[in-house]
Design an enzyme around this catalytic site. Structure first.
Site, PDB file in Angstrom:
ATOM      1  N   CYS A  72     -21.348   3.162  -4.597  1.00  0.00           N
ATOM      2  CA  CYS A  72     -20.161   4.130  -4.976  1.00  0.00           C
ATOM      3  C   CYS A  72     -20.674   4.895  -6.331  1.00  0.00           C
ATOM      4  CB  CYS A  72     -18.927   3.451  -5.199  1.00  0.00           C
ATOM      5  SG  CYS A  72     -17.589   4.444  -5.872  1.00  0.00           S
ATOM      6  N   CYS A  78     -14.500   3.168 -12.527  1.00  0.00           N
ATOM      7  CA  CYS A  78     -13.149   2.920 -12.324  1.00  0.00           C
ATOM      8  C   CYS A  78     -12.973   1.510 -12.227  1.00  0.00           C
ATOM      9  CB  CYS A  78     -12.938   3.489 -10.732  1.00  0.00           C
ATOM     10  SG  CYS A  78     -13.216   2.089  -9.380  1.00  0.00           S
ATOM     11  N   CYS A  81     -14.213  -2.030  -8.130  1.00  0.00           N
ATOM     12  CA  CYS A  81     -15.157  -2.865  -7.035  1.00  0.00           C
ATOM     13  C   CYS A  81     -16.229  -3.401  -8.135  1.00  0.00           C
ATOM     14  CB  CYS A  81     -15.671  -2.114  -6.027  1.00  0.00           C
ATOM     15  SG  CYS A  81     -14.562  -1.390  -4.941  1.00  0.00           S
ATOM     16  N   CYS A 174     -14.111   7.164  -2.637  1.00  0.00           N
ATOM     17  CA  CYS A 174     -14.017   5.950  -2.518  1.00  0.00           C
ATOM     18  C   CYS A 174     -14.320   5.169  -1.289  1.00  0.00           C
ATOM     19  CB  CYS A 174     -12.476   5.605  -3.051  1.00  0.00           C
ATOM     20  SG  CYS A 174     -11.896   3.882  -2.991  1.00  0.00           S
ATOM     21  N   GLN A 296      -0.567  -7.348   4.135  1.00  0.00           N
ATOM     22  CA  GLN A 296      -1.881  -7.645   4.033  1.00  0.00           C
ATOM     23  C   GLN A 296      -2.967  -6.265   3.770  1.00  0.00           C
ATOM     24  OE1 GLN A 296      -3.466  -9.995   2.527  1.00  0.00           O
ATOM     25  NE2 GLN A 296      -2.000 -12.032   2.945  1.00  0.00           N
ATOM     26  N   TYR A 325       8.280 -16.242   1.097  1.00  0.00           N
ATOM     27  CA  TYR A 325       7.454 -14.833   0.662  1.00  0.00           C
ATOM     28  C   TYR A 325       6.886 -14.261   1.995  1.00  0.00           C
ATOM     29  CZ  TYR A 325       7.455 -17.614  -3.524  1.00  0.00           C
ATOM     30  OH  TYR A 325       7.649 -18.421  -4.606  1.00  0.00           O
ATOM     31  N   ASP A 395       3.254 -18.317   0.758  1.00  0.00           N
ATOM     32  CA  ASP A 395       2.376 -16.936   0.355  1.00  0.00           C
ATOM     33  C   ASP A 395       2.941 -16.148  -0.893  1.00  0.00           C
ATOM     34  OD1 ASP A 395       0.309 -15.276   0.519  1.00  0.00           O
ATOM     35  OD2 ASP A 395       0.537 -14.467   2.328  1.00  0.00           O
ATOM     36  N   CYS A 422      -3.611 -15.739  -3.087  1.00  0.00           N
ATOM     37  CA  CYS A 422      -4.806 -14.759  -3.418  1.00  0.00           C
ATOM     38  C   CYS A 422      -5.098 -15.080  -4.912  1.00  0.00           C
ATOM     39  CB  CYS A 422      -4.255 -13.063  -3.490  1.00  0.00           C
ATOM     40  SG  CYS A 422      -2.996 -12.823  -4.409  1.00  0.00           S
TER      41      CYS A 422
END
Length: 464
Positions: A72, A78, A81, A174, A296, A325, A395, A422
């Site tokens: 990128c 930014c 990533c 992006c 997701q 959740y 979750d 996560c």
């Protein structure tokens, strides 16, 4: 005395926030952006904290074998990533270490041998949802600042600059969401500049165009533009431009949000064109997704995540399952054929409404949903209404479970808990609260977020 410059120091690790980790001769930790483990670098110390330093790389003396050229053009600006300069195998190696360190460091449970991370099927253009911000004062690159002859347009549409809440990095391309995502975003920006639309000013809290959300699915696109105030003529002119030029948009939405924050969950979302939702097909099931629905963000990996959950749960046809959740009910619906019934809970009204429509759409009779804040609705009354669960799937958001939810889980005392997270640090924190009642049998991560420091981890807990 603090040294302002440190020469020829090795990057030995990556922090949980994606920064390179070095140690000076005294053992003091130094965090540095834009480096990878194995790099030998020169550093300028830019900030001293209580327990660590912050440094800036001035030169790479010997690049790491794990280092690659970022794909990128916006890498390093930014901040989205952070791992694009790290080989994919090295990314997975770090993520595996991060999970193991968190489980060992915070859960206080006996840790089993952790399974190898499930790799992502796609490492670019894998996200189904992207959110961008408009700014009257975009972040200027060095080239723009140094080019004295250039007439710089200060309006930008992209991502907030890391560490600069009031600045937005204007994004050309992006690599996270497939086309026509970039084309739509760039067209909106160019159109708005051409017709002199006001972008948002974060310091003054005023403007017209505020945020853009693009969701993609197998049946089309959803675009939601958030305006700070109403201007019917300008709003309709922009929305009609999108209808004319992008037939792929099946759901064109907008909202008027004059709050100090741009969260949409308490806002009225208005459908201007098409439907108020899009549909994603996962395996043999179809899921309705609205603007406020949690789904997701990596559709390619959802089926693989659900397979891990199913394998860990090892359900019987006689068992009752709670799905805490639940979002739009993706996991609940996937498990339905393997148990007696599933009851899902979520606090977002739109998500639960979509979940209810999803069970009708998929002709499922043994899945039920309830709306409410988890810490309030998940109680004895809920258990009496729905029956005692044999297996519970959790979750939660990145912050993990509320302590009242953990307490109720202990009171419920299901045979198994499958905890999907996560954020393995808050997951490990919650496991510590469960350690007197449950043992950790399995842990398996799946990479839903290539090129970022984030990783989805699934653990199986069994009643002691």
């Amino acid at each position: 005395m603090l040294k302002k410059f440190i020469e020829n120091i090795e990057v030995i690790d990556i922090s949980s926030k994606g920064k390179g980790v070095c140690k000076d001769k005294t053992g003091r930790v130094i965090f540095v952006d834009g480096v990878v483990p194995g790099d030998r670098i020169n550093i300028k110390i830019i900030r001293k904290r209580k327990n660590y330093f912050e440094g800036k790389k001035t030169e790479i003396l010997n690049p790491s074998k794990k280092r690659i050229v970022p794909k990128c053009e916006h890498f390093g600006l930014c901040g989205g990533c952070k791992f694009q300069n790290l080989s994919y195998d090295a990314q997975l190696e770090f993520k595996q270490k991060q999970i193991l360190d968190n489980l060992k460091g915070f859960s206080e449970m006996t840790i089993p041998k952790i399974s190898r991370i499930k790799k992502a099927k796609k490492i670019y253009f894998y996200r189904n949802k992207m959110e961008f911000s408009f700014s009257e004062k975009k972040w200027l690159t060095k080239e723009e600042i140094n080019n004295k002859n250039q007439n710089i347009i200060r309006k930008g549409l992209g991502f907030h600059k890391s560490g600069a809440w009031n600045k937005v990095v204007d994004i050309t391309k992006c690599h996270l969401q497939k086309e026509p995502s970039n084309k739509i975003r760039n067209s909106i920006r160019d159109f708005a500049i051409k017709y002199n639309y006001k972008f948002f000013d974060y310091k003054l809290n005023k403007g017209f165009l505020r945020t853009l959300m693009i969701r993609s699915s197998s049946n089309g696109l959803m675009v939601l533009i958030q305006f700070f105030k109403e201007n019917k003529i300008k709003r309709e002119k922009l929305l009609n431009f999108l209808i004319k030029n992008f037939p792929e948009i099946k759901s064109l939405l907008y909202c008027i949000n004059s709050k100090k924050n741009d969260s949409i969950y308490d806002q009225q979302i208005i459908c201007y064109h098409g439907s108020n939702h899009i549909v994603e097909k996962i395996d043999k099931y179809e899921f309705k997704i609205t603007a406020k629905s949690f789904f997701q963000t990596n559709s390619y990996q959802i089926i693989e995540l659900n397979k891990i959950i199913l394998r860990f749960a090892s359900l019987k046809k006689s068992e009752i399952v709670y799905d805490l959740y639940t979002g739009t009910g993706t996991i609940a619906i996937f498990l339905a054929n393997y148990c007696k019934k599933v009851i899902g809970i979520d606090s977002v009204y739109d998500a639960i409404e979509s979940a209810k429509e999803n069970i009708i759409q998929n002709k499922i009779k043994n899945v039920f949903f309830e709306l409410g804040e988890m810490k309030n609705i998940f109680n004895n009354d809920f258990i009496e209404r729905n029956g005692k669960a044999d297996v519970v799937i959790v979750d939660p958001p990145r912050d993990g479970m509320h302590k009242n939810v953990v307490k109720e889980l202990i009171n419920l005392s299901p045979k198994k808990i499958v905890y999907v997270s996560c954020n393995s640090s808050t997951q490990a924190r919650d496991l510590k609260l469960l350690k007197s009642n449950y043992s950790l049998l399995k842990s398996k991560a799946i990479d839903m977020f290539p090129h970022t420091q984030h990783i989805e981890n699934v653990v199986l807990l069994e009643k002691i």
